[in-house]
Design a protein around this motif. Structure first.
Motif, mmCIF file in Angstrom:
data_model
loop_
_atom_site.group_PDB
_atom_site.id
_atom_site.type_symbol
_atom_site.label_atom_id
_atom_site.label_comp_id
_atom_site.label_asym_id
_atom_site.label_seq_id
_atom_site.Cartn_x
_atom_site.Cartn_y
_atom_site.Cartn_z
ATOM 1 N N VAL A 85 0.817 -1.211 0.000
ATOM 2 C CA VAL A 85 0.000 0.000 0.000
ATOM 3 C C VAL A 85 0.854 1.266 0.000
ATOM 4 O O VAL A 85 0.510 2.254 -0.645
ATOM 5 C CB VAL A 85 -0.961 -0.010 1.216
ATOM 6 C CG1 VAL A 85 -1.715 1.310 1.329
ATOM 7 C CG2 VAL A 85 -1.953 -1.162 1.095
ATOM 8 N N THR A 86 1.978 1.251 0.681
ATOM 9 C CA THR A 86 2.842 2.432 0.752
ATOM 10 C C THR A 86 3.201 2.962 -0.630
ATOM 11 O O THR A 86 3.237 4.175 -0.855
ATOM 12 C CB THR A 86 4.132 2.106 1.531
ATOM 13 O OG1 THR A 86 3.795 1.756 2.863
ATOM 14 C CG2 THR A 86 5.079 3.298 1.556
ATOM 15 N N GLY A 87 3.459 2.050 -1.562
ATOM 16 C CA GLY A 87 3.817 2.466 -2.913
ATOM 17 C C GLY A 87 2.635 2.568 -3.850
ATOM 18 O O GLY A 87 2.470 3.557 -4.574
ATOM 19 N N VAL A 88 1.758 1.545 -3.836
ATOM 20 C CA VAL A 88 0.643 1.490 -4.789
ATOM 21 C C VAL A 88 -0.319 2.657 -4.590
ATOM 22 O O VAL A 88 -0.832 3.218 -5.560
ATOM 23 C CB VAL A 88 -0.097 0.138 -4.660
ATOM 24 C CG1 VAL A 88 -1.367 0.131 -5.521
ATOM 25 C CG2 VAL A 88 0.817 -1.005 -5.078
ATOM 26 N N LEU A 89 -0.550 3.057 -3.344
ATOM 27 C CA LEU A 89 -1.467 4.164 -3.077
ATOM 28 C C LEU A 89 -0.962 5.457 -3.722
ATOM 29 O O LEU A 89 -1.745 6.235 -4.291
ATOM 30 C CB LEU A 89 -1.640 4.354 -1.571
ATOM 31 C CG LEU A 89 -2.744 5.317 -1.134
ATOM 32 C CD1 LEU A 89 -4.101 4.871 -1.645
ATOM 33 C CD2 LEU A 89 -2.767 5.444 0.383
ATOM 34 N N VAL A 90 0.348 5.688 -3.658
ATOM 35 C CA VAL A 90 0.932 6.879 -4.288
ATOM 36 C C VAL A 90 0.766 6.808 -5.804
ATOM 37 O O VAL A 90 0.418 7.801 -6.461
ATOM 38 C CB VAL A 90 2.422 7.017 -3.912
ATOM 39 C CG1 VAL A 90 3.069 8.176 -4.671
ATOM 40 C CG2 VAL A 90 2.574 7.236 -2.403
ATOM 41 N N GLY A 91 0.979 5.622 -6.378
ATOM 42 C CA GLY A 91 0.848 5.457 -7.813
ATOM 43 C C GLY A 91 -0.574 5.672 -8.307
ATOM 44 O O GLY A 91 -0.808 6.396 -9.286
ATOM 45 N N ILE A 92 -1.541 5.052 -7.625
ATOM 46 C CA ILE A 92 -2.943 5.199 -8.031
ATOM 47 C C ILE A 92 -3.413 6.632 -7.821
ATOM 48 O O ILE A 92 -4.171 7.180 -8.633
ATOM 49 C CB ILE A 92 -3.839 4.209 -7.261
ATOM 50 C CG1 ILE A 92 -3.530 2.779 -7.722
ATOM 51 C CG2 ILE A 92 -5.317 4.515 -7.473
ATOM 52 C CD1 ILE A 92 -4.360 1.717 -7.040
ATOM 53 N N ALA A 93 -2.974 7.260 -6.736
ATOM 54 C CA ALA A 93 -3.354 8.661 -6.489
ATOM 55 C C ALA A 93 -2.935 9.545 -7.655
ATOM 56 O O ALA A 93 -3.657 10.472 -8.051
ATOM 57 C CB ALA A 93 -2.730 9.152 -5.187
ATOM 58 N N GLY A 94 -1.761 9.260 -8.231
ATOM 59 C CA GLY A 94 -1.296 10.029 -9.377
ATOM 60 C C GLY A 94 -2.236 9.901 -10.559
ATOM 61 O O GLY A 94 -2.473 10.876 -11.292
ATOM 62 N N LYS A 95 -2.783 8.709 -10.778
ATOM 63 C CA LYS A 95 -3.738 8.493 -11.864
ATOM 64 C C LYS A 95 -5.057 9.215 -11.614
ATOM 65 O O LYS A 95 -5.832 9.458 -12.541
ATOM 66 C CB LYS A 95 -4.009 6.990 -12.024
ATOM 67 C CG LYS A 95 -2.800 6.176 -12.453
ATOM 68 C CD LYS A 95 -2.367 6.528 -13.868
ATOM 69 C CE LYS A 95 -1.232 5.631 -14.346
ATOM 70 N NZ LYS A 95 -0.778 5.993 -15.713
#
Length: 224
Positions: free
Chosen positions: A132-142
């Motif tokens: 979640v630490t990484g994926v949340l940042v990535g999805i937030a960008g989208k």
């Protein structure tokens, strides 16, 4: 957890899922608890802050993405403006003075949190940011939501708690959001826990070394 307890933040949401690990915890009242993730709220200096805390996270890739999608939906529903995630960078040795690095989906948010104690020259230092630490940042960008991950150097051993490293992240958050955290209690915990953990780590390394030296001995990798 330290921030939530210190600010006496109010729990507003609780998440349980079939995609969490198939286990339960026994609490300090000797009762069973399902693994949960909780969201807390606190207004600090006129700013509404939401805190995500929990015992675990989804156990597979699909569930992690679905979970992060749901978090983003919840966040946008409450008019969230930006996201900060927290994690660690596993080192081969215990860092005496842990550094905190950052990466994000927006150069603008890196500039906002720029400080002498936060490093963003992270390329080559950290590999993929798992969970979640990484994926949340990535999805937030989208979803056009600025998000930043703070990653503290810590010892890459499953039995190492990394409280000293977490404290450095707390210092940054405390300065940026005027949280008014009192570190004296945490400082005392760091001294005692770090001492205990270093002893345990040495013991585990000794056991591993002896196991490597005696390949015919089996089933000694379980430490009760």
């Amino acid at each position: 957890d330290f921030i939530i307890d210190s600010l006496k933040a109010e729990k507003i949401f609780e998440i349980e899922s079939y995609n969490f690990p198939h286990a339960v915890f026994v609490n300090d009242k000797n009762m069973v608890e399902l693994p949960t993730i909780e969201i807390y709220h606190k207004k600090v200096s006129g700013t509404d802050l939401l805190f995500l805390a929990g015992d675990i996270q989804p156990i597979d890739e699909v569930a992690c993405y679905e979970f992060c999608d749901k978090l983003i939906e919840f966040f946008k529903k409450h008019n969230g403006k930006e996201i900060i995630t927290i994690g660690g960078i596993g080192m081969s040795n215990i860092p005496e003075e842990p550094k905190v690095y950052c990466t994000s989906n927006s150069k603008k948010i890196i500039e906002k949190y720029k400080s002498k104690n936060l490093y963003n020259n992270i390329y080559g230092i950290v590999g993929p940011i798992i969970g979640v630490t990484g994926v949340l940042v990535g999805i937030a960008g989208k979803r056009s939501i600025p998000a930043i991950a703070f990653l503290a150097e810590t010892y890459g051993h499953p039995n190492y708690l990394g409280i000293k490293s977490a404290r450095e992240v707390l210092r940054i958050l405390n300065n940026k959001f005027n949280l008014g955290l009192n570190f004296s209690e945490l400082n005392d915990e760091v001294v005692e826990i770090e001492k205990e953990i270093k002893t345990k780590v040495r013991q585990l390394e000794t056991i591993k070394r002896r196991k490597d030296e005696m390949p015919n001995i089996k089933n000694i990798n379980y430490i009760g």
